[in-house]
Design an enzyme around this catalytic site. Structure first.
Site, PDB file in Angstrom:
ATOM      1  N   SER A  86       0.818  -1.209   0.000  1.00  0.00           N
ATOM      2  CA  SER A  86       0.000   0.000   0.000  1.00  0.00           C
ATOM      3  C   SER A  86       0.858   1.267   0.000  1.00  0.00           C
ATOM      4  CB  SER A  86      -0.921  -0.018   1.228  1.00  0.00           C
ATOM      5  OG  SER A  86      -1.794   1.080   1.212  1.00  0.00           O
ATOM      6  N   SER A  87       2.170   1.112  -0.148  1.00  0.00           N
ATOM      7  CA  SER A  87       3.094   2.250  -0.093  1.00  0.00           C
ATOM      8  C   SER A  87       3.402   2.774  -1.494  1.00  0.00           C
ATOM      9  CB  SER A  87       4.388   1.790   0.593  1.00  0.00           C
ATOM     10  OG  SER A  87       5.476   2.606   0.228  1.00  0.00           O
TER      11      SER A  87
END
Lengths: 205, 205
Positions: free
Chosen positions: A14-15
């Site tokens: 999710s980065s």
């Protein structure tokens, strides 16, 4: 000649800066004769440990980060659109990675690229197991076998161990690259990573 | 032809990445026909506003930051030694800057360079008024006049206003560079600053 030492690439699916790094790190490493070990982990577990939170939730930094992401994507010549929802839980994607990796490292890496692009280019919600299975199925992974595996205790344990190892290695953000013990946090450290590798390979010759 | 638009360079005298930027930003701006407005402020005032704290006080990030500073200094080819105490209060240095600037912009900038180098190269404690006066005196500033000025209400007010303006401009860290409304946080954004300026000057021709 000793075999080339592996570079550790820690990331959370999710980065967004992790996504940027995922598109660059293999080529940088290859230029200096190194392999990269891809190591997804759960940033939420680390944040809980050190009392941190996503940049977008910090006052002022949220708006800045949104602008910086768009500008950084353009600077690195990568397709990017900030997805919604963001951030999301990534245990399904990370478990899928480790499950695939047990049999086929190259396939696991192809899946990592596909999952990152699905989220940060196409805006697909990779927190949903059905999306993860669909992304893997497009790489000819058996969907039924994967769906069963994502709930298996050993697969869950593999990811738990990876996140614990990340904390033990001092990882506190994503992306986080470790080269021969030297840590580099953030895709903006790419030029320093390149300089570091060049220096080490010159010293090794 | 319109006159070149000024770049705002916000910094705290206790910020090591601000010191690095101070050694680079003028040359980068000059290459693209821009002037830089140097704007010291008190990072502590901003941190209080947004509930943040120095990197070195965050678990895990402290040790990383110490390594990253040494490596970044080497990468940018700048002399550097992490001073002790660190961080320090910088109101005397910042007030001196604004007091000098009222009469002589170039002198204020020479003082800023001298103060940064005194702290981050020579390890002199610039939180002490006597050090600030000594640094300025080496630039032929009248020490007695400066000492008196540092306690003056209008000089104090000038710095208070600068810190308030920083917050109003969305500044949440140091260094923070704003170019035509576009914010860049951190010395690691230098390559993006350069690319941004090149693009704007190409568009303006």
């Amino acid at each position: 000649m000793t075999p080339p030492k592996t570079i550790d690439f820690w990331f959370d699916f999710s980065s967004p800066y992790g996504y940027f790094m995922s598109e660059k790190i293999d080529a940088v490493a290859r230029r200096h004769g190194r392999d990269v070990r891809w190591r997804p982990f759960l940033l939420g577990v680390v944040y809980k440990e050190i009392g941190s939170r996503p940049l977008t939730e910090v006052p002022l930094k949220g708006e800045y980060t949104r602008r910086d992401l768009l500008r950084t994507a353009r600077f690195l010549d990568l397709p990017f659109a900030l997805p919604s929802p963001f951030p999301v839980a990534t245990q399904h994607a990370a478990r899928c990675f480790y499950w695939l990796q047990a049999d086929d490292e190259a396939l696991a890496r192809r899946f990592a690229h596909a999952a990152y692009r699905a989220y940060f280019v196409e805006g697909r919600d990779i927190s949903q197991q059905v999306e993860v299975v669909s992304i893997a199925a497009a790489l000819e992974v058996d969907g039924a076998a994967l769906s069963a595996a994502l709930g298996d205790a050993p697969v869950k344990e593999r990811l738990r161990a990876a996140s614990a190892e990340a904390i033990a290695a001092g990882v506190f953000g994503s992306p986080y690259v470790i080269i021969d013990g030297e840590p580099f946090w953030g895709v903006d450290r790419l030029p320093q990573i390149e300089a570091w590798l060049a220096e080490r390979s010159a010293a090794g010759r």
